[in-house]
Design a protein around this motif. Structure first.
Motif, PDB file in Angstrom:
ATOM      1  N   TRP A 195     -21.623  27.958  -2.124  1.00  0.00           N
ATOM      2  CA  TRP A 195     -20.199  27.992  -1.735  1.00  0.00           C
ATOM      3  C   TRP A 195     -19.428  27.087  -2.690  1.00  0.00           C
ATOM      4  O   TRP A 195     -19.886  25.999  -3.028  1.00  0.00           O
ATOM      5  CB  TRP A 195     -20.048  27.469  -0.297  1.00  0.00           C
TER       6      TRP A 195
ATOM      7  N   TYR B 238      -9.887  22.971  -0.412  1.00  0.00           N
ATOM      8  CA  TYR B 238      -9.097  22.703   0.793  1.00  0.00           C
ATOM      9  C   TYR B 238      -7.813  22.013   0.338  1.00  0.00           C
ATOM     10  O   TYR B 238      -7.858  21.126  -0.534  1.00  0.00           O
ATOM     11  CB  TYR B 238      -9.847  21.783   1.748  1.00  0.00           C
TER      12      TYR B 238
ATOM     13  N   ALA C 187     -15.929  29.875   6.035  1.00  0.00           N
ATOM     14  CA  ALA C 187     -16.106  28.422   6.181  1.00  0.00           C
ATOM     15  C   ALA C 187     -15.144  27.864   7.218  1.00  0.00           C
ATOM     16  O   ALA C 187     -14.206  28.548   7.650  1.00  0.00           O
ATOM     17  CB  ALA C 187     -15.876  27.755   4.834  1.00  0.00           C
TER      18      ALA C 187
ATOM     19  N   GLY D  89     -16.245  14.527   7.927  1.00  0.00           N
ATOM     20  CA  GLY D  89     -17.097  15.283   7.013  1.00  0.00           C
ATOM     21  C   GLY D  89     -17.059  14.705   5.605  1.00  0.00           C
ATOM     22  O   GLY D  89     -16.437  13.664   5.352  1.00  0.00           O
TER      23      GLY D  89
ATOM     24  N   CYS E 113     -15.700  16.268   3.045  1.00  0.00           N
ATOM     25  CA  CYS E 113     -14.365  16.549   2.481  1.00  0.00           C
ATOM     26  C   CYS E 113     -13.329  15.532   2.942  1.00  0.00           C
ATOM     27  O   CYS E 113     -12.577  14.982   2.122  1.00  0.00           O
ATOM     28  CB  CYS E 113     -13.922  17.958   2.888  1.00  0.00           C
TER      29      CYS E 113
ATOM     30  N   ASP F 289     -21.046  23.501  -2.504  1.00  0.00           N
ATOM     31  CA  ASP F 289     -22.230  23.418  -1.629  1.00  0.00           C
ATOM     32  C   ASP F 289     -23.391  24.157  -2.289  1.00  0.00           C
ATOM     33  O   ASP F 289     -23.210  25.267  -2.799  1.00  0.00           O
ATOM     34  CB  ASP F 289     -21.965  24.110  -0.283  1.00  0.00           C
TER      35      ASP F 289
HETATM   36  N1  SME Z   1     -19.528  20.383   4.549  1.00  0.00           N
HETATM   37  C1  SME Z   1     -18.127  20.054   4.431  1.00  0.00           C
HETATM   38  C2  SME Z   1     -17.275  21.049   5.149  1.00  0.00           C
HETATM   39  C3  SME Z   1     -16.769  22.143   4.285  1.00  0.00           C
HETATM   40  S1  SME Z   1     -17.891  23.343   3.980  1.00  0.00           S
HETATM   41  O1  SME Z   1     -19.086  22.784   3.415  1.00  0.00           O
HETATM   42  C4  SME Z   1     -17.289  24.570   3.093  1.00  0.00           C
HETATM   43  C5  SME Z   1     -17.871  18.660   4.951  1.00  0.00           C
HETATM   44  O2  SME Z   1     -18.758  18.006   5.503  1.00  0.00           O
HETATM   45  O3  SME Z   1     -16.742  18.209   4.809  1.00  0.00           O
END
Ligand code: SME
Length: 161
Positions: free
Chosen positions: A53, A57, A74, A83, A85, A135
Protein backbone atom coordinates in the motif's frame (compact mmCIF):
# COMPACT_ATOMS: atom_id res chain seq x y z
CA UNK A 1 5.45 14.89 -20.30
CA UNK A 2 6.54 11.26 -20.15
CA UNK A 3 3.48 9.04 -20.06
CA UNK A 4 5.20 6.19 -18.33
CA UNK A 5 7.80 5.58 -15.66
CA UNK A 6 10.77 3.74 -17.12
CA UNK A 7 12.84 1.83 -14.59
CA UNK A 8 14.79 -1.36 -15.18
CA UNK A 9 13.37 -3.99 -12.84
CA UNK A 10 16.86 -5.44 -12.28
CA UNK A 11 18.11 -2.24 -10.65
CA UNK A 12 18.98 -2.09 -6.97
CA UNK A 13 16.70 -0.04 -4.75
CA UNK A 14 19.19 2.86 -4.76
CA UNK A 15 19.45 2.78 -8.55
CA UNK A 16 15.66 2.75 -8.85
CA UNK A 17 15.40 5.89 -6.73
CA UNK A 18 18.18 7.59 -8.70
CA UNK A 19 16.26 7.07 -11.91
CA UNK A 20 12.82 7.61 -10.39
CA UNK A 21 13.42 10.91 -8.59
CA UNK A 22 13.95 13.04 -11.72
CA UNK A 23 11.02 11.33 -13.42
CA UNK A 24 8.74 12.20 -10.51
CA UNK A 25 10.03 15.78 -10.50
CA UNK A 26 9.29 16.04 -14.23
CA UNK A 27 5.89 14.40 -13.79
CA UNK A 28 4.58 16.85 -11.22
CA UNK A 29 6.37 20.03 -12.36
CA UNK A 30 3.88 21.07 -15.07
CA UNK A 31 0.74 20.11 -13.11
CA UNK A 32 -0.81 22.46 -10.55
CA UNK A 33 -3.61 20.18 -9.33
CA UNK A 34 -2.66 18.66 -5.99
CA UNK A 35 -4.83 15.53 -6.21
CA UNK A 36 -3.57 14.77 -9.71
CA UNK A 37 0.02 14.96 -8.50
CA UNK A 38 -0.58 12.86 -5.38
CA UNK A 39 -2.35 10.24 -7.49
CA UNK A 40 0.50 9.98 -9.98
CA UNK A 41 3.18 9.84 -7.29
CA UNK A 42 1.32 7.03 -5.49
CA UNK A 43 0.96 5.15 -8.78
CA UNK A 44 4.64 5.62 -9.69
CA UNK A 45 5.83 4.36 -6.29
CA UNK A 46 3.50 1.36 -6.39
CA UNK A 47 4.61 0.49 -9.91
CA UNK A 48 8.33 0.71 -9.20
CA UNK A 49 8.51 -0.82 -5.72
CA UNK A 50 5.40 -3.01 -5.60
CA UNK A 51 4.65 -2.19 -1.98
CA UNK A 52 1.44 -3.49 -0.44
CA UNK A 53 0.00 0.00 0.00
CA UNK A 54 1.27 3.48 -0.77
CA UNK A 55 -0.62 6.71 -0.53
CA UNK A 56 -1.41 9.97 1.16
CA UNK A 57 -3.47 11.39 4.00
CA UNK A 58 -4.29 15.10 4.03
CA UNK A 59 -4.60 17.17 7.21
CA UNK A 60 -8.20 18.39 7.35
CA UNK A 61 -9.75 19.98 10.47
CA UNK A 62 -7.35 18.33 12.88
CA UNK A 63 -7.64 14.86 11.33
CA UNK A 64 -5.84 12.99 8.61
CA UNK A 65 -8.21 12.11 5.79
CA UNK A 66 -7.49 9.47 3.15
CA UNK A 67 -6.26 10.90 -0.17
CA UNK A 68 -4.93 9.31 -3.39
CA UNK A 69 -3.41 5.88 -2.84
CA UNK A 70 -2.61 2.55 -4.49
CA UNK A 71 -3.51 -0.71 -2.81
CA UNK A 72 -6.43 -2.13 -0.85
CA UNK A 73 -9.06 0.08 0.77
CA UNK A 74 -7.81 1.79 3.92
CA UNK A 75 -8.89 3.63 7.07
CA UNK A 76 -10.39 6.95 6.02
CA UNK A 77 -9.67 9.11 9.08
CA UNK A 78 -6.79 9.13 11.58
CA UNK A 79 -6.63 11.41 14.59
CA UNK A 80 -3.69 13.60 15.56
CA UNK A 81 -1.16 11.51 17.48
CA UNK A 82 -2.82 8.19 16.61
CA UNK A 83 -1.16 5.34 14.76
CA UNK A 84 2.06 5.72 12.83
CA UNK A 85 0.54 8.39 10.59
CA UNK A 86 -0.86 10.51 13.40
CA UNK A 87 2.39 10.19 15.34
CA UNK A 88 4.53 11.26 12.36
CA UNK A 89 2.19 14.25 12.00
CA UNK A 90 2.43 15.12 15.70
CA UNK A 91 6.22 14.70 15.88
CA UNK A 92 6.79 16.35 12.49
CA UNK A 93 9.29 13.71 11.46
CA UNK A 94 9.55 10.56 9.37
CA UNK A 95 8.94 7.24 11.11
CA UNK A 96 10.41 3.93 9.96
CA UNK A 97 8.56 1.05 11.63
CA UNK A 98 10.27 -2.25 10.72
CA UNK A 99 7.69 -4.27 12.70
CA UNK A 100 4.27 -2.72 13.21
CA UNK A 101 3.51 -5.15 16.06
CA UNK A 102 6.17 -3.32 18.06
CA UNK A 103 4.69 0.15 17.45
CA UNK A 104 2.26 0.92 20.26
CA UNK A 105 -0.97 2.23 18.77
CA UNK A 106 -0.32 1.10 15.21
CA UNK A 107 -3.58 1.20 13.22
CA UNK A 108 -3.98 -2.03 11.27
CA UNK A 109 -5.92 -0.97 8.19
CA UNK A 110 -4.76 -4.28 6.73
CA UNK A 111 -3.58 -7.38 8.58
CA UNK A 112 -1.14 -7.99 5.68
CA UNK A 113 0.94 -4.92 6.46
CA UNK A 114 3.93 -5.77 8.68
CA UNK A 115 6.23 -2.78 8.18
CA UNK A 116 5.62 0.87 7.47
CA UNK A 117 7.17 4.25 6.70
CA UNK A 118 5.35 7.54 7.19
CA UNK A 119 6.86 10.81 5.94
CA UNK A 120 5.24 14.15 6.81
CA UNK A 121 4.78 16.81 4.14
CA UNK A 122 5.27 20.42 5.23
CA UNK A 123 3.97 23.73 3.94
CA UNK A 124 6.07 26.89 3.71
CA UNK A 125 5.32 27.67 7.36
CA UNK A 126 6.70 24.24 8.35
CA UNK A 127 3.25 22.96 9.31
CA UNK A 128 2.43 19.36 8.44
CA UNK A 129 -0.22 19.41 5.71
CA UNK A 130 -0.19 15.74 4.68
CA UNK A 131 1.66 12.48 5.15
CA UNK A 132 2.98 9.88 2.73
CA UNK A 133 2.41 6.35 4.02
CA UNK A 134 4.10 3.21 2.69
CA UNK A 135 3.11 -0.26 3.91
CA UNK A 136 4.94 -3.50 3.16
CA UNK A 137 3.69 -7.04 3.61
CA UNK A 138 7.33 -8.15 3.92
CA UNK A 139 9.87 -7.57 6.69
CA UNK A 140 13.30 -6.16 5.75
CA UNK A 141 12.07 -4.31 2.67
CA UNK A 142 11.69 -0.79 4.03
CA UNK A 143 14.82 0.94 5.33
CA UNK A 144 16.64 4.25 5.70
CA UNK A 145 17.25 4.47 1.94
CA UNK A 146 13.49 4.63 1.46
CA UNK A 147 13.08 7.23 4.18
CA UNK A 148 15.82 9.41 2.68
CA UNK A 149 14.49 9.28 -0.87
CA UNK A 150 10.81 9.47 0.05
CA UNK A 151 11.68 12.66 1.92
CA UNK A 152 13.06 14.06 -1.32
CA UNK A 153 9.78 13.20 -3.06
CA UNK A 154 7.74 14.83 -0.30
CA UNK A 155 9.90 17.94 -0.63
CA UNK A 156 8.91 18.12 -4.30
CA UNK A 157 5.27 17.78 -3.29
CA UNK A 158 5.53 20.45 -0.58
CA UNK A 159 6.06 22.98 -3.32
CA UNK A 160 2.76 21.98 -4.96
CA UNK A 161 0.48 22.64 -1.96
N1 SME B 1 -1.03 1.88 9.66
C1 SME B 1 -1.31 3.30 9.63
C2 SME B 1 -2.71 3.56 9.17
C3 SME B 1 -2.83 3.83 7.72
S1 SME B 1 -2.79 2.46 6.77
O1 SME B 1 -1.60 1.69 7.03
C4 SME B 1 -2.99 2.77 5.18
C5 SME B 1 -1.07 3.91 10.99
O2 SME B 1 -0.80 3.21 11.97
O3 SME B 1 -1.17 5.12 11.08
Amino acid sequence: MAEEITIDASYSKQQKYEVLLPQIAALIAPESDLIANLANVAAALKEVFGWWWVGFYLVKANELVLAPFQGPIACTRIKYGQGVCGTAWKEGKSLLVPDVEKFKGHIACSSKSVAEIVVPIFDKQKQVIAVLDVDSEQFDVLDDTDVHDLEIITTYLSLKF
